[in-house]
Design an enzyme around this catalytic site. Structure first.
Site, short mmCIF file in Angstrom:
data_model
loop_
_atom_site.label_atom_id
_atom_site.label_comp_id
_atom_site.label_asym_id
_atom_site.label_seq_id
_atom_site.Cartn_x
_atom_site.Cartn_y
_atom_site.Cartn_z
N ARG A 165 0.82 -1.22 0.00
CA ARG A 165 0.00 0.00 0.00
C ARG A 165 0.85 1.27 0.00
NH1 ARG A 165 -5.73 -0.39 1.81
NH2 ARG A 165 -6.20 -2.59 1.74
N TYR B 242 -0.68 -13.53 -0.56
CA TYR B 242 -0.09 -13.35 -1.88
C TYR B 242 1.25 -12.65 -1.75
CZ TYR B 242 -2.63 -8.87 -1.41
OH TYR B 242 -3.13 -7.67 -0.95
N ASP C 116 -15.14 3.95 0.10
CA ASP C 116 -15.67 3.39 1.35
C ASP C 116 -16.72 4.29 1.99
OD1 ASP C 116 -14.04 1.22 1.03
OD2 ASP C 116 -12.93 1.46 2.90
C1 LIG Z 1 -8.01 -6.07 5.74
C2 LIG Z 1 -8.38 -5.38 4.48
C3 LIG Z 1 -7.86 -5.82 3.27
C4 LIG Z 1 -8.24 -5.21 2.08
N1 LIG Z 1 -7.75 -5.69 0.90
C5 LIG Z 1 -8.17 -5.14 -0.27
C6 LIG Z 1 -7.71 -5.65 -1.53
O1 LIG Z 1 -6.89 -6.59 -1.58
N2 LIG Z 1 -8.20 -5.10 -2.68
C7 LIG Z 1 -9.09 -4.05 -2.64
O2 LIG Z 1 -9.51 -3.59 -3.71
N3 LIG Z 1 -9.51 -3.52 -1.47
C8 LIG Z 1 -9.08 -4.03 -0.29
N4 LIG Z 1 -9.51 -3.50 0.89
C9 LIG Z 1 -10.42 -2.32 0.87
C10 LIG Z 1 -9.69 -1.02 0.56
O3 LIG Z 1 -8.57 -0.85 1.41
C11 LIG Z 1 -10.63 0.18 0.71
O4 LIG Z 1 -11.86 -0.11 0.10
C12 LIG Z 1 -10.03 1.44 0.07
O5 LIG Z 1 -8.82 1.77 0.68
C13 LIG Z 1 -11.02 2.61 0.19
O6 LIG Z 1 -10.42 3.78 -0.30
P1 LIG Z 1 -11.03 5.22 0.06
O7 LIG Z 1 -10.15 6.18 -0.67
O8 LIG Z 1 -12.49 5.23 -0.17
O9 LIG Z 1 -10.86 5.36 1.64
P2 LIG Z 1 -9.56 5.37 2.54
O10 LIG Z 1 -8.48 4.55 1.96
O11 LIG Z 1 -10.03 5.04 3.92
O12 LIG Z 1 -9.05 6.88 2.51
C14 LIG Z 1 -9.75 7.93 3.15
C15 LIG Z 1 -8.82 9.12 3.32
O13 LIG Z 1 -9.58 10.20 3.83
C16 LIG Z 1 -8.87 10.83 4.88
N5 LIG Z 1 -9.85 11.45 5.77
C17 LIG Z 1 -10.74 10.81 6.59
N6 LIG Z 1 -11.48 11.71 7.26
C18 LIG Z 1 -11.05 12.93 6.85
C19 LIG Z 1 -11.44 14.27 7.19
N7 LIG Z 1 -12.39 14.50 8.10
N8 LIG Z 1 -10.83 15.31 6.57
C20 LIG Z 1 -9.84 15.08 5.63
N9 LIG Z 1 -9.42 13.84 5.31
C21 LIG Z 1 -10.03 12.77 5.89
C22 LIG Z 1 -8.09 9.69 5.53
O14 LIG Z 1 -6.98 10.16 6.28
C23 LIG Z 1 -7.69 8.87 4.30
O15 LIG Z 1 -6.47 9.32 3.76
C24 LIG Z 1 -9.14 -4.10 2.10
C25 LIG Z 1 -9.63 -3.63 3.32
C26 LIG Z 1 -9.26 -4.26 4.49
C27 LIG Z 1 -9.83 -3.74 5.79
#
Ligand SMILES: Cc1cc2nc3c(=O)[nH]c(=O)nc-3n(C[C@H](O)[C@H](O)[C@H](O)COP(=O)(O)OP(=O)(O)OC[C@H]3O[C@@H](n4cnc5c(N)ncnc54)[C@H](O)[C@@H]3O)c2cc1C
Length: 410
Positions: free
Chosen positions: A109, A215, A293
Site C-alpha cells: 500500500r 499473496y 468506502d
Molecule cells: C483487511 C483489508 C484488506 C483489504 N484488501 C483489499 C484488496 O486486496 N483489494 C481491494 O480492492 N480492497 C481491499 N480493501 C479495501 C480497501 O482498502 C478500501 O476499500 C479502500 O482503501 C477505500 O479507499 P477510500 O479512498 O475510499 O478510503 P480510505 O483509503 O479510507 O481513505 C480515506 C482518506 O480520507 C482521509 N480522511 C478521513 N477523514 C477525513 C477528514 N475529516 N478530513 C480530511 N481527510 C479525511 C483519511 O486520512 C484517508 O487518507 C481491504 C480492506 C481491508 C480492511
C-alpha cells in the site's frame, strides 16, 4: 477547461485517483487530507483488472507495475490437508490479462500511495486539513476545517473513507455493520515459510469458520496475509483491538502446517473488526457526493474495496466532465449514482457471500461449493472485466464530450 471547481475531502486511493482523473479531464480540484503526509494503513492491496485498466488509462502503468507482483495463479486449498480445490492461472501464460483485459497485481500500500501521490504532486494538494463539516446552498458549497478555515467549491466529494464526515450531510448518520468476522493482517519473509507449498500464487485456505488469504509482494520476497475468523459479536467501541500472536495461532489450531507457520511467524499485534455499510439510500445531494468506502464500504473477501473505489473515481470524473458547468451538476451527480449504485451493492453482497462459502463446515454442501470455486473465473467475469470508463461513455447523453476530453489530454 471546465468551469467546475471540485473539493475532494480525503487523500486515500479514491481521492488521489479522482484528482488524477479530474486533471486528465481539465477539471479544477483542491484535495484536502487530514493527515500531514499521504499514507495507507495496512500492508498490501490486490488490484484486479477493473482497477488496473483505469490506472493504465491514467498513465500509471509503469509506476504501479514497477512496485507490484503478479501472482502466478489463484489457488484455493482445503484447510487441513492442503489439497487443491481449485486453481486458476493469473500471471502464468498471461491467462488472467488475456481473459479480463488488464493485469492483476499485489502491491504494497505504501508503494501504491507513493506512486499516486508522486503523480498528483503538490498542485491542489492540502495536507494536514481535517474537514469537520460542509454547507451547501443553491449558490455553492463550502468545506469547513478543524483549524477554523473554510474553502468554497461547486461540488464537494466525500472520499474520506468508512468513517466519512461528509456522509451524514448526504444521507444522515449511518454506521458500519459488523460482518461477524475479524481479520489479522501480517507480512512475512517468504524464506521463513518452509512449509508453504508454493509462495507465488494468491492463495486461499478455506475451512470451517475461518480462512487465510496470502499473496506475494515486494518482488516475491514478502508474503502479505489476511487471516479471517468468524466471531459471534464485536462489543468494542473501536474497530481495532490489540491482541497477541497466540490468539491467531490458537484460532487456527489443527490447520495445515503452512497456515499455522504463517500466522505464527509474524508479530500480529491487532485484530480488525470487518465491517461494511448497508446500501445507502442516496449518494449525493445537489452539491456533495460520496465515493469509495464512504459510499459502499465492503468486507475485503473479494479484494474489491479499492478496485470499486477506483471505478467510482473514474465514473464521477467522466460525469463531471460531461456536466462542464454548474447547470449540469445535478444531472451529473444523478448519473454517477445510477452508474455505480447497483454494481457496488452486488459486489458488497458477493464479498460477504465469499466468506460464507469459504467458511462452510465439512459436510454435504462442500461439493457444490467446490464446483463453484472450480468455475470461479466465469463467476467473476462481471466484476473483473468491467470497463468503468467505457460504460460511462456509452451511457453519456449524445451532446457530451467525455471521450473527446480524455483523448485530448493523453
Ligand atoms: C483487511 C483489508 C484488506 C483489504 N484488501 C483489499 C484488496 O486486496 N483489494 C481491494 O480492492 N480492497 C481491499 N480493501 C479495501 C480497501 O482498502 C478500501 O476499500 C479502500 O482503501 C477505500 O479507499 P477510500 O479512498 O475510499 O478510503 P480510505 O483509503 O479510507 O481513505 C480515506 C482518506 O480520507 C482521509 N480522511 C478521513 N477523514 C477525513 C477528514 N475529516 N478530513 C480530511 N481527510 C479525511 C483519511 O486520512 C484517508 O487518507 C481491504 C480492506 C481491508 C480492511
Amino acid at each position: 477547461m471546465s468551469q467546475l471547481k471540485v473539493a475532494i475531502v480525503g487523500g486515500g486511493i479514491g481521492g488521489l485517483v479522482l484528482a488524477l482523473a479530474l486533471r486528465a479531464r481539465r477539471i479544477d480540484f483542491e484535495l484536502y487530507e487530514q493527515a500531514q503526509e499521504l499514507r495507507e494503513i495496512g500492508a498490501a492491496v490486490a488490484l484486479s483488472a477493473n482497477g488496473t485498466r483505469e490506472l493504465r488509462r491514467l498513465g500509471l502503468s509503469q509506476q504501479v507495475e514497477g512496485v507490484s507482483v503478479i501472482p502466478s495463479a489463484l489457488v484455493i486449498r482445503r484447510w487441513d490437508t492442503g489439497e487443491i480445490i481449485a486453481e486458476h492461472p493469473i500471471g502464468r501464460e498471461g491467462v488472467y490479462e488475456a481473459t479480463f483485459g488488464a493485469p492483476y497485481y499485489g502491491v504494497h500500500r505504501v508503494a501504491l500511495m507513493q506512486a499516486l501521490a508522486d503523480r498528483v504532486a503538490a498542485e491542489g494538494l492540502h495536507l494536514g486539513r481535517p474537514c469537520i463539516g460542509v454547507d451547501e446552498s443553491r449558490a455553492g458549497a463550502e468545506v469547513h476545517f478543524a483549524d477554523g478555515g473554510s474553502a468554497p467549491a461547486d461540488v464537494i466529494v466525500g472520499a474520506d473513507g468508512a468513517h466519512s464526515v461528509i456522509r451524514p450531510h448526504v444521507v444522515g448518520d449511518i454506521r458500519g455493520r459488523f460482518s461477524g468476522t475479524v481479520g489479522y493482517r501480517g507480512l512475512v519473509a517468504a524464506r521463513d515459510l518452509p512449509a508453504l507449498p508454493d509462495p507465488a500464487p494468491l492463495q486461499f485456505w478455506a475451512g470451517p469458520g475461518r480462512h487465510l488469504l496470502h499473496y506475494p509482494i515486494n518482488g516475491g520476497r514478502t508474503i502479505n496475509f489476511l487471516a479471517v475468523v468468524r466471531v459471534p459479536t464485536w462489543t468494542q467501541q473501536s474497530w481495532m483491538e490489540e491482541c497477541a500472536v497466540s490468539d491467531v495461532v490458537g484460532a487456527f489450531a489443527g490447520w495445515h502446517p503452512a497456515v499455522t507457520e504463517m500466522v505464527g511467524s509474524t508479530d500480529v499485534g491487532a485484530r480488525w473488526a470487518l465491517h461494511d455499510l448497508e446500501p445507502l439510500t442516496r449518494w449525493h445531494t445537489e452539491r456533495a457526493v460520496l465515493i469509495g468506502d464512504a459510499a459502499h464500504a465492503m468486507v475485503p473477501h473479494q479484494g474489491q474495496g479499492a478496485n470499486q473505489t477506483i471505478e467510482d473515481a473514474i465514473v464521477l470524473a467522466d460525469c463531471l466532465c460531461d456536466a462542464r458547468n454548474k447547470r449540469g451538476l445535478a444531472a451529473a451527480l444523478r448519473r454517477y449514482e445510477q452508474c455505480r449504485r447497483k454494481r457496488t451493492v452486488a459486489v458488497q453482497w458477493w464479498s460477504r457471500r465469499t466468506a460464507d462459502l469459504m467458511h462452510l463446515p465439512d459436510g454435504p454442501e462442500i461439493a457444490a461449493r467446490d464446483a463453484l470455486f472450480a468455475d470461479l473465473y466465469s463467476q467473476l467475469t462481471w466484476i473483473h472485466s468491467h470497463d468503468a470508463h467505457a460504460s460511462t461513455v456509452s451511457s453519456a447523453p449524445r451532446s457530451t464530450r467525455t471521450q473527446a476530453a480524455l483523448t485530448r489530454s493523453q
